[in-house]
Design a protein around this motif. Structure first.
Motif, short mmCIF file in Angstrom:
data_model
loop_
_atom_site.label_atom_id
_atom_site.label_comp_id
_atom_site.label_asym_id
_atom_site.label_seq_id
_atom_site.Cartn_x
_atom_site.Cartn_y
_atom_site.Cartn_z
N SER A 1 0.81 -1.22 0.00
CA SER A 1 0.00 0.00 0.00
C SER A 1 0.84 1.26 0.00
O SER A 1 0.33 2.36 -0.21
CB SER A 1 -0.90 0.02 1.24
OG SER A 1 -0.11 0.18 2.41
N GLY A 2 2.15 1.13 0.27
CA GLY A 2 3.02 2.28 0.40
C GLY A 2 3.36 2.61 1.84
O GLY A 2 4.26 3.40 2.10
N LEU A 3 2.63 2.03 2.80
CA LEU A 3 2.96 2.23 4.21
C LEU A 3 4.36 1.69 4.49
O LEU A 3 4.76 0.67 3.93
CB LEU A 3 1.95 1.51 5.11
CG LEU A 3 0.54 2.09 5.23
CD1 LEU A 3 -0.34 1.16 6.05
CD2 LEU A 3 0.58 3.47 5.86
N VAL A 4 5.08 2.36 5.38
CA VAL A 4 6.41 1.90 5.80
C VAL A 4 6.36 1.65 7.30
O VAL A 4 5.98 2.52 8.08
CB VAL A 4 7.49 2.95 5.49
CG1 VAL A 4 8.86 2.43 5.90
CG2 VAL A 4 7.48 3.31 4.02
N ALA B 1 8.49 -10.90 13.01
CA ALA B 1 7.16 -11.29 13.50
C ALA B 1 6.41 -10.04 13.92
O ALA B 1 7.00 -9.08 14.41
CB ALA B 1 7.28 -12.27 14.67
N THR B 2 5.10 -10.06 13.74
CA THR B 2 4.28 -8.92 14.12
C THR B 2 2.94 -9.40 14.66
O THR B 2 2.40 -10.42 14.22
CB THR B 2 4.05 -7.97 12.94
OG1 THR B 2 3.24 -6.87 13.35
CG2 THR B 2 3.38 -8.66 11.78
N GLY C 1 -2.65 0.61 10.56
CA GLY C 1 -2.92 -0.17 9.36
C GLY C 1 -1.81 -1.10 8.94
O GLY C 1 -2.03 -2.00 8.12
N GLY C 2 -0.60 -0.91 9.46
CA GLY C 2 0.52 -1.72 9.03
C GLY C 2 0.40 -3.17 9.41
O GLY C 2 0.58 -4.07 8.57
N VAL D 1 -2.15 -9.43 3.76
CA VAL D 1 -1.63 -9.36 2.40
C VAL D 1 -0.35 -10.16 2.19
O VAL D 1 -0.15 -10.76 1.14
CB VAL D 1 -1.39 -7.88 2.01
CG1 VAL D 1 -0.78 -7.78 0.62
CG2 VAL D 1 -2.70 -7.10 2.07
N LEU D 2 0.52 -10.19 3.19
CA LEU D 2 1.83 -10.83 2.99
C LEU D 2 1.73 -12.34 3.18
O LEU D 2 1.93 -12.87 4.27
CB LEU D 2 2.87 -10.22 3.93
CG LEU D 2 3.15 -8.74 3.72
CD1 LEU D 2 4.36 -8.30 4.53
CD2 LEU D 2 3.34 -8.40 2.25
#
Length: 363
Positions: free
Chosen positions: A97-100, A118-119, A127-128, A135-136
């Motif tokens: 999406s362009g988020l970093v 890991a997250t 939103g990240g 998505v990933l």
């Protein structure tokens, strides 16, 4: 590195520490190993792309797993050998999406061609984490910048690690390193529930039944005993802590052993300035341009409007990506990341401002 309630402790001693700020025990970074030099441009225009850790690399999600409830672990690679890293390092993910967003590396530094991170999915995120989780998938390609290390393992004869929730991710490689080096360590790890706490099996293996790892799920045992843990640490131990803000605040409020307290925050705590913000000019010495920074904008936003390739990431003053040298002018620093020595010669463009009408930057 956001988490609910958790802690990881490792007892250790050491290193001369100190660079304490008015706010508490902020310590100077003292890496256990020599850190590789970052490749940075020394000339050219703002439009030049940086190399080394600031250059984006396209990696592929090779493996995806769920080591705990609400936690996704990703192994990224497929581009050959990658820049080396040490425990405590993180990378920037440039999401589709362009988020970093920044995520700590929690794999094995010896794996030269992959990065593991890991997250946790957090409802109050920007939103990240949701994009990472949704998505990933395996086979998806993603841009990665880094690694960088603002949280290196201090040189010490013993360690006390404190981690909260997903704050275990930068701590885990430190535990492995301490164990491999034969350095005494202790670990206190807390979380909401046992099922929500990743890497428990590996930590138990590292402990080897010696009682060095204490797991404290809140629904079973309440909050970890921070005061007791710090009091029991060797007098020269270095304390490394990562987790939610209240956890780190509680740790820094307690008497610390001689090795000091080393923190990593992944939420913004940058203070506001005194009075209303005023416009100022930023001269970019190497590019030969001067940019006007409006009162309602940041130096980063104003500079990126003219030079979109200017590196940045969190935009909240805690990742250090936009740290820039200051050649002239006084700066009103609004971060809690830079050391006093770094503040003498640089600033974070995303939060800090000129104290007067003009500042000259090494850009």
């Amino acid at each position: 590195m956001r988490a609910r309630t958790a802690l990881v402790l490792l007892a250790s001693g050491a290193a001369a520490v100190a660079a304490k700020r008015a706010a508490g025990r902020r310590v100077e970074r003292s890496p256990l190993w020599p850190m590789p030099a970052l490749e940075m441009p020394v000339s050219g225009t703002m439009g030049q792309r940086r190399t080394g850790p600031d250059r984006a690399r396209t990696l592929t999600v090779l493996d995806r797993a769920e080591p705990a409830e609400g936690v996704v672990r990703l192994r990224l690679g497929g581009a050959g050998a990658l820049p080396s890293w040490r425990p405590g390092a993180h990378v920037d993910l440039v999401l589709p999406s362009g988020l970093v967003r920044q995520y700590s590396l929690c794999g094995d530094p010896g794996e030269a061609d992959t990065y593991t991170l890991a997250t946790r999915l957090t409802e109050d995120s920007r939103g990240g984490s949701r994009e990472v989780h949704e998505v990933l998938r395996e086979g998806v390609r993603v841009e990665v910048r880094g690694p960088r290390n603002r949280f290196p393992l201090a040189e010490a004869p013993a360690y006390l690690f404190v981690a909260g929730g997903i704050g275990i991710t930068p701590i885990l490689p430190m535990v492995r390193a301490a164990e491999a080096a034969g350095t005494p360590w202790r670990l206190l790890y807390g979380g909401r529930t046992r099922a929500s706490m990743p890497f428990l099996d590996e930590l138990a293996e590292l402990d080897g039944g010696e009682g060095r790892v204490t797991v404290v799920p809140r629904d079973e045992a309440g909050h970890p005993d921070l005061a007791g843990a710090l009091a029991a640490a060797p007098p020269d131990a270095a304390v490394h802590c990562c987790g939610p803000g209240p956890l780190m605040d509680a740790v820094t409020a307690l008497p610390a052993p001689g090795g000091g307290v080393h923190l990593e925050r992944f939420t913004a705590t940058a203070p506001r300035g005194e009075g209303p913000d005023r416009p100022f000019e930023a001269e970019l010495r190497r590019s030969g341009a001067t940019v006007t920074v409006p009162a309602d904008s940041t130096a980063l936003a104003a500079i990126r409007a003219a030079y979109p390739d200017t590196p940045y990431s969190c935009e909240q003053g805690f990742c250090g990506t936009c740290q820039t040298g200051v050649l002239e002018g006084e700066v009103e620093h609004r971060d809690e990341l830079l050391t006093d020595a770094e503040r003498d010669t640089s600033m974070l463009l995303c939060v800090s401002r000129a104290r007067g009408e003009r500042v000259v930057l090494d850009l």
